[in-house]
Design an enzyme around this catalytic site. Structure first.
Site, PDB file in Angstrom:
ATOM      1  N   GLU A   1      -0.230  -9.901  -1.066  1.00  0.00           N
ATOM      2  CA  GLU A   1      -1.637 -10.281  -1.118  1.00  0.00           C
ATOM      3  C   GLU A   1      -2.123 -10.381  -2.567  1.00  0.00           C
ATOM      4  O   GLU A   1      -2.916 -11.265  -2.906  1.00  0.00           O
ATOM      5  CB  GLU A   1      -2.469  -9.271  -0.323  1.00  0.00           C
TER       6      GLU A   1
ATOM      7  N   ALA B   1       0.824  -1.210   0.000  1.00  0.00           N
ATOM      8  CA  ALA B   1       0.000   0.000   0.000  1.00  0.00           C
ATOM      9  C   ALA B   1       0.859   1.262   0.000  1.00  0.00           C
ATOM     10  O   ALA B   1       2.005   1.268   0.457  1.00  0.00           O
ATOM     11  CB  ALA B   1      -0.923   0.002   1.218  1.00  0.00           C
TER      12      ALA B   1
ATOM     13  N   GLY C   1       0.390  -5.542   0.734  1.00  0.00           N
ATOM     14  CA  GLY C   1      -0.588  -5.696  -0.338  1.00  0.00           C
ATOM     15  C   GLY C   1       0.005  -6.294  -1.589  1.00  0.00           C
ATOM     16  O   GLY C   1      -0.705  -6.941  -2.375  1.00  0.00           O
TER      17      GLY C   1
ATOM     18  N   GLU D   1       2.282  -5.765   7.904  1.00  0.00           N
ATOM     19  CA  GLU D   1       1.293  -4.745   8.261  1.00  0.00           C
ATOM     20  C   GLU D   1       1.259  -4.425   9.746  1.00  0.00           C
ATOM     21  O   GLU D   1       0.990  -3.278  10.130  1.00  0.00           O
ATOM     22  CB  GLU D   1      -0.106  -5.193   7.804  1.00  0.00           C
TER      23      GLU D   1
END
Length: 732
Positions: A132, A66, A129, A152
């Site tokens: 992910e 992110a 992310g 995270e």
């Protein structure tokens, strides 16, 4: 005007669509990137000439996850950016899953649920992310040097794009919990062994390998696996729940002040009971709570602040190029000097370690060897790396070789005459271009280098003990220090894994200056009648690693005594004149190293109560005379203890910011977290002061100033910053 496209789609003659994320420097997943990914994936699914898809990143990186800067400004961005991502009319061609839940369409429906196989080609790193995204694909191939992880929790949030559900289904609950709770990154080999990566291929052939692998899935040579539907890697239910229960117990010890680790575990557990899709829905719901929390804001602030410290006016604007530092002279082989030498040789910098005689030199070399052996025993260094590093250390009892040094760091005791003598000798021996640095924590750089020619090369390099472990490095500049010298030291600090904070030459520099009330106010509270052990317990419960008295024992009484005179001369009535240090020295209670200080140690590092301390406390209180004046500890709460110790620190921080000792307040936050152990989840001393409220801090200090005296006097800087709620935030 729209931003240039951040995701490219290239369809080859082999029927494979290559999607490339190109968002320098780390291919972060901004709202624009995520929107374009959805568009390109949909296009690839709908094109008749596409059989399979490969997802990768440009600039030798997959994705760093992110966009933290954007997220910190708009906490809900990571979730709200998906609101416009919807299934195309009629659904994706051949789609097998339609969760239709805002925030999950891209990952669950378009990528994993799409009819055409997608393979992630990972090089550089796939973090947060980014990983992910890769896990939503149907297979992952990586280059040998790739690093993968879900860090995270370091930002006070949980994985928000399905990571809490997909990672356990790829590597098992045990490995997944370990990776998420420790924010551990793993290399490709370990990832392959765990099941996170399906194959490893050298980088030059990686994309072609991924294309072939994707076609193999389309042709049914390789299995077409949807991660959320997998259960083959999940442990039996009772074992999985046992793993999570044990993780909760560990988190209660390591993260007792925050909720996000427990939320993460609850989301993982929910998915085990309810299934992967339901788990991602619950993940999104709980993720929104964490990303908007104060700890998340604080941790994201520190994350960004650490990356801002390198922005130094007239230094980091690209006009200067750092000169290579290949050989460093270190004067003094004590705890600091040996630690500095260790930090340098571990990162491939040759060190000339100088001591006054062979006996002290050998002791210094032995300390360096012990530091290296500790790394070997912990698995962070191989035996070959140990030998290579040790080969970079050259001991000497004279200045042989110093004429070719690029940098010399003086690391002797805080004696001004001794330091002046050493710098005089270095001035005569070292080359004109050699940077002359001092590791002093309190001495005036101008005074200890008086008489040195070419003063543009004088600089402070204040490491924190133990120097080979602590990440902070205060780079201290005088009015004469050149931009080039600062540039060179910034580059060296990055090379050796330090986080540099550039500060002005002033008593105590930044960290010691701001935190000088820490021990003195604690001593004041003791003289009022509060027990040191209660103070330590309260401050530790606030989030500090140890309290002020345990810290005093760790550092040793002599360390504080060396700088006490300098601080008392400079700060006057801002310092509480405690008798405690004198009485402790008289009783030969000088700290952990001698087995007794404020605590007893019984031959170990574990502290134990010292009943004999009460006699010293009573004597100190008599000498202080506070009780005789009617000032007692009656009614002082734990909240009062926290505020009475930390509000004066915020007060001094405002002065340091106003006097421009630091470039920006966020530098002070980094320094307080890395140098003093101020809890990162509170964002650093300036950030915390802003969140508590400067007006409230001002009022409390005014009350204590009126009642107790000058040690609580609010600074004019605090008055100025408290005048408007936005002032402190602007400085951050």
């Amino acid at each position: 005007m729209e931003d240039a496209s951040k995701v490219r789609l290239e369809v080859g003659g082999d029927g494979v669509a290559l999607l490339v994320i190109d968002n320098p420097p780390v291919n972060s997943l901004s709202a624009q990137v995520m929107g374009e990914l959805a568009e390109k994936f949909i296009e690839a699914h709908e094109r008749a000439d596409v059989q399979a898809i490969v997802l990768t990143g440009a600039n030798n990186k997959f994705s760093g996850g992110a966009d933290i800067k954007s997220m910190s400004k708009a906490p809900g961005l990571i979730y709200s950016c998906f609101l416009s991502i919807q299934q195309p009319t009629g659904g994706i061609v051949g789609a097998v899953r339609k969760t239709e839940v805002s925030g999950l369409v891209l990952m669950n429906d378009i990528i994993e649920g799409g009819s055409k196989p997608a393979v992630a080609a990972i090089h550089g790193f796939a973090l947060g992310g980014g990983l992910e995204l890769a896990m939503a694909c149907h297979a992952r191939v990586a280059s040998p040097d790739a690093r993968l992880g879900l860090p995270e929790l370091q930002l006070g949030i949980i994985p928000g794009l399905g990571g809490t559900q997909r990672l356990p289904r790829l590597v098992g609950v045990g490995k997944a919990v370990e990776m998420m709770m420790t924010s551990k990154m793993i290399k490709a080999k370990e990832a392959h062994e765990a099941g996170l990566v399906d194959a490893i291929c050298d980088y030059p052939q990686l994309i072609q390998f991924a294309r072939n692998y994707a076609k193999g899935i389309a042709n049914k040579t390789h299995p077409f696996l949807k991660t959320l539907e997998r259960s083959d890697k999940l442990e039996p239910l009772h074992k999985a729940l046992h793993i999570i229960a044990n993780a909760r117990l560990r988190a209660k010890k390591t993260h007792k002040h925050v909720e996000y680790p427990f939320i993460c575990l609850a989301v993982i557990e929910h998915g085990i009971h309810k299934g992967g899709i339901e788990g991602t829905i619950f993940e999104r719901k709980m993720g929104v709570q964490t990303v908007d929390s104060l700890p998340a804001k604080a941790l994201m602030h520190i994350f960004l602040a650490e990356r801002t410290v390198y922005k130094v006016p007239n230094v980091s604007d690209g006009r200067l190029e750092a000169r290579p530092v290949k050989t460093v002279g270190v004067i003094g082989g004590g705890l600091m000097g040996s630690g500095i030498a260790t930090a340098l040789i571990v990162h491939n910098v040759r060190v000339l370690l100088k001591e006054v005689d062979e006996e002290r030199l050998q002791a210094g070399i032995n300390r360096v060897q012990a530091n290296l052996k500790s790394r070997v025993s912990k698995g962070s260094m191989s035996q070959a790396e140990f030998q290579r590093a040790l080969g970079l250390l050259v001991g000497t009892v004279d200045y042989k070789g110093f004429e070719s040094a690029n940098l010399v760091i003086e690391a002797v005791i805080e004696s001004i005459p001794l330091k002046k003598k050493i710098f005089g000798e270095l001035d005569a021996i070292c080359s004109r271009d050699c940077i002359l640095a001092s590791n002093t924590s309190s001495c005036d750089l101008n005074e200890i280098t008086d008489g040195v020619s070419f003063r543009d090369r004088i600089i402070g390099a204040h490491f924190f003990s133990p120097a080979h472990v602590m990440r902070l490095l205060e780079i201290v500049r005088t009015d004469s220090t050149s931009h080039q010298s600062i540039c060179d030291l910034l580059a060296l600090s990055k090379k050796i894994g330090k986080v540099p904070v550039v500060v002005q030459n002033a008593v105590g520099f930044a960290v010691n200056r701001v935190f000088f009330p820490y021990h003195r106010i604690a001593a004041f509270l003791v003289d009022l009648g509060v027990h040191p052990y209660r103070i330590d317990a309260v401050i530790k419960d606030f989030g500090m690693p140890i309290g002020p008295f345990r810290l005093g024992d760790l550092a040793g009484l002599q360390i504080g005594a060396l700088v006490a005179d300098t601080f008392e001369k400079e700060f006057g009535d801002r310092l509480y004149p405690s008798y405690m240090g004198t009485l402790m020295a008289k009783a030969n209670r000088t700290g952990e190293a001698t087995g007794k200080g404020y605590y007893n140690y019984h031959g170990t590092r574990q502290e134990h109560p010292a009943p004999e301390l009460d006699e010293i406390l009573e004597e100190s209180r008599k000498l202080a005379g506070l009780n005789a004046r009617g000032l007692t500890a009656e009614g002082i709460t734990d909240k009062d203890i926290v505020e009475m110790i930390f509000f004066p620190i915020v007060n001094e921080a405002c002065r340091v910011i106003d006097e421009k000792i630091v470039i920006r307040a966020s530098d002070l936050d980094v320094a307080s977290v890395l140098g003093m152990g101020f809890p990162a989840f509170r964002g650093g001393i300036a950030f915390w002061g802003h969140t508590v409220g400067l007006h409230y801090i001002l009022v409390r200090l005014q009350q204590w100033h009126s009642h107790y005296g000058s040690i609580f006097r609010p600074t004019s800087s605090l008055h100025k910053l408290a005048a408007t709620k936005s002032m402190m935030l602007a400085h951050l």
